[in-house]
Scaffold this motif. Sequence first.
Motif, PDB file in Angstrom:
ATOM      1  N   ARG A   1      17.711   0.165  -0.052  1.00  0.00           N
ATOM      2  CA  ARG A   1      16.673   0.912  -0.764  1.00  0.00           C
ATOM      3  C   ARG A   1      16.310   0.220  -2.076  1.00  0.00           C
ATOM      4  N   ARG A   2      17.300  -0.337  -2.757  1.00  0.00           N
ATOM      5  CA  ARG A   2      16.998  -1.077  -3.986  1.00  0.00           C
ATOM      6  C   ARG A   2      16.129  -2.289  -3.674  1.00  0.00           C
ATOM      7  N   ASN A   3      16.420  -2.961  -2.561  1.00  0.00           N
ATOM      8  CA  ASN A   3      15.616  -4.118  -2.187  1.00  0.00           C
ATOM      9  C   ASN A   3      14.176  -3.708  -1.881  1.00  0.00           C
ATOM     10  N   LEU A   4      14.008  -2.628  -1.125  1.00  0.00           N
ATOM     11  CA  LEU A   4      12.650  -2.157  -0.819  1.00  0.00           C
ATOM     12  C   LEU A   4      11.938  -1.704  -2.084  1.00  0.00           C
ATOM     13  N   ARG A   5      12.670  -1.071  -2.996  1.00  0.00           N
ATOM     14  CA  ARG A   5      12.067  -0.645  -4.254  1.00  0.00           C
ATOM     15  C   ARG A   5      11.575  -1.853  -5.062  1.00  0.00           C
TER      16      ARG A   5
ATOM     17  N   ALA B   1      12.796   1.640 -11.504  1.00  0.00           N
ATOM     18  CA  ALA B   1      14.212   1.756 -11.145  1.00  0.00           C
ATOM     19  C   ALA B   1      14.608   3.224 -11.053  1.00  0.00           C
ATOM     20  N   GLY B   2      15.326   3.556 -10.013  1.00  0.00           N
ATOM     21  CA  GLY B   2      15.769   4.926  -9.815  1.00  0.00           C
ATOM     22  C   GLY B   2      14.797   5.810  -9.075  1.00  0.00           C
TER      23      GLY B   2
END
Length: 413
Positions: free
Chosen positions: A197-201, A208-209
């Motif tokens: 999910r961090r990568n897709l974000r 962030a978050g």
Amino acid sequence: MSALLFCRVAAAEDWSLAQAVQRGIQVQASLQSAQALARSAADTAQASQADRLPQLSLRAGSIWTESRNGQPIFAAANGQREVIGQAVLTAPLYAPQLSALAKLAKDQSAVAKSQTQSVRLQVATTLSNAWYAVLLAQNTSALWQRVLAQDRLLYHDTRDQFRSGATARLNLVQTQLLLLQARSARAQAQEALGSVRRNLRLQLQLPAGSPVQLAPTSTLLAAPAPLPQLWQEASQRQPLLQVAQAQLHAARAQVAVQRASLAPNIDVQAAYGLDSTQVPRPQSLGWQAGITLNLPLFGFGRRHDRIAAAQEQLAALRSARRALLLQIQTRINTDYGVYQQESTRLQQDRHSLAAARAVYHMTRAGFRAGALNALNLAQADQAWVQARLALIRAQIRAQMAATQLALDVGKLP
């Protein structure tokens, strides 16, 4: 109103594949760079077109010449002082190289535009991989959450039976082990989900978050077109092939530019103003007109060598385009085979899941009746979990294969 606002925010958090790709196309810096280069090439092409049009300029100056006894020393000097003030109009009457350069700039603009489409497809591929990674981790995490709830309920039932003396301690320990394994697997799945999910974000350039939740997708897959039709469609709309074709046009234009360097150039010029060695007066205003011929005669083979180099570059690009076409056809053939394999595997995994589910429920019924022990139940439970995980992976791999075929052809998902 608060409930309505919450529903809107929750709906906005769901990202379909198409929405993720469109968002990435809007925010990816690589695509913005390619678009800027395309606009720059288009401006250069317009400037090259304007080079063939008449040009209007102002020429003004004052020239002092050394003299002896009132006479200029230089033979080319008109007088002791010369004053020039003219509006000058120049136009190419016959300039084949300017025409060839304008054609080259136009073709180079087409190359930059095709490269923008290619970068857009690359961004779509990157976003698709990131999106499917989140989908796989999200479904896996949801599965382990259900398995954990199921094993927790099983452990509580076994504990109650053990306290009442209806089952052995070994069964209680075995169900507790199942619960611990499910809890550990769920934690690992959640960590993996947070990572992707961090990568897709990052790919979507979200703060962030910010939550990244994928919209539910259908597991029904439409069968792709026959393989020859996919090859034909790719030859027409694949951006890489369009870039190669545009580079071929630009190489032909480059050959024309080098050949035009052997041709003569004819320019015309008209000027109105004054060019006088006396004190400027209104009567000094007048017209001037001229024509200039520039014919290259000998350049020690430099122009012919440049023509030969441009022709070799054109031949190299022709071969490169044929090689690229073969590479794309091979890639489509490979991905088509992958899609067929994954579709077959998906059907097999569905049958395996149905069988594993039936075995688990029968084993659980036997365990509750006291005919089977917890070890038998654990084996059936693991088989059912593995079957469900295999089905999740098969579904997503089949969807990814279908998406990859669309990308191979040149379509955005």
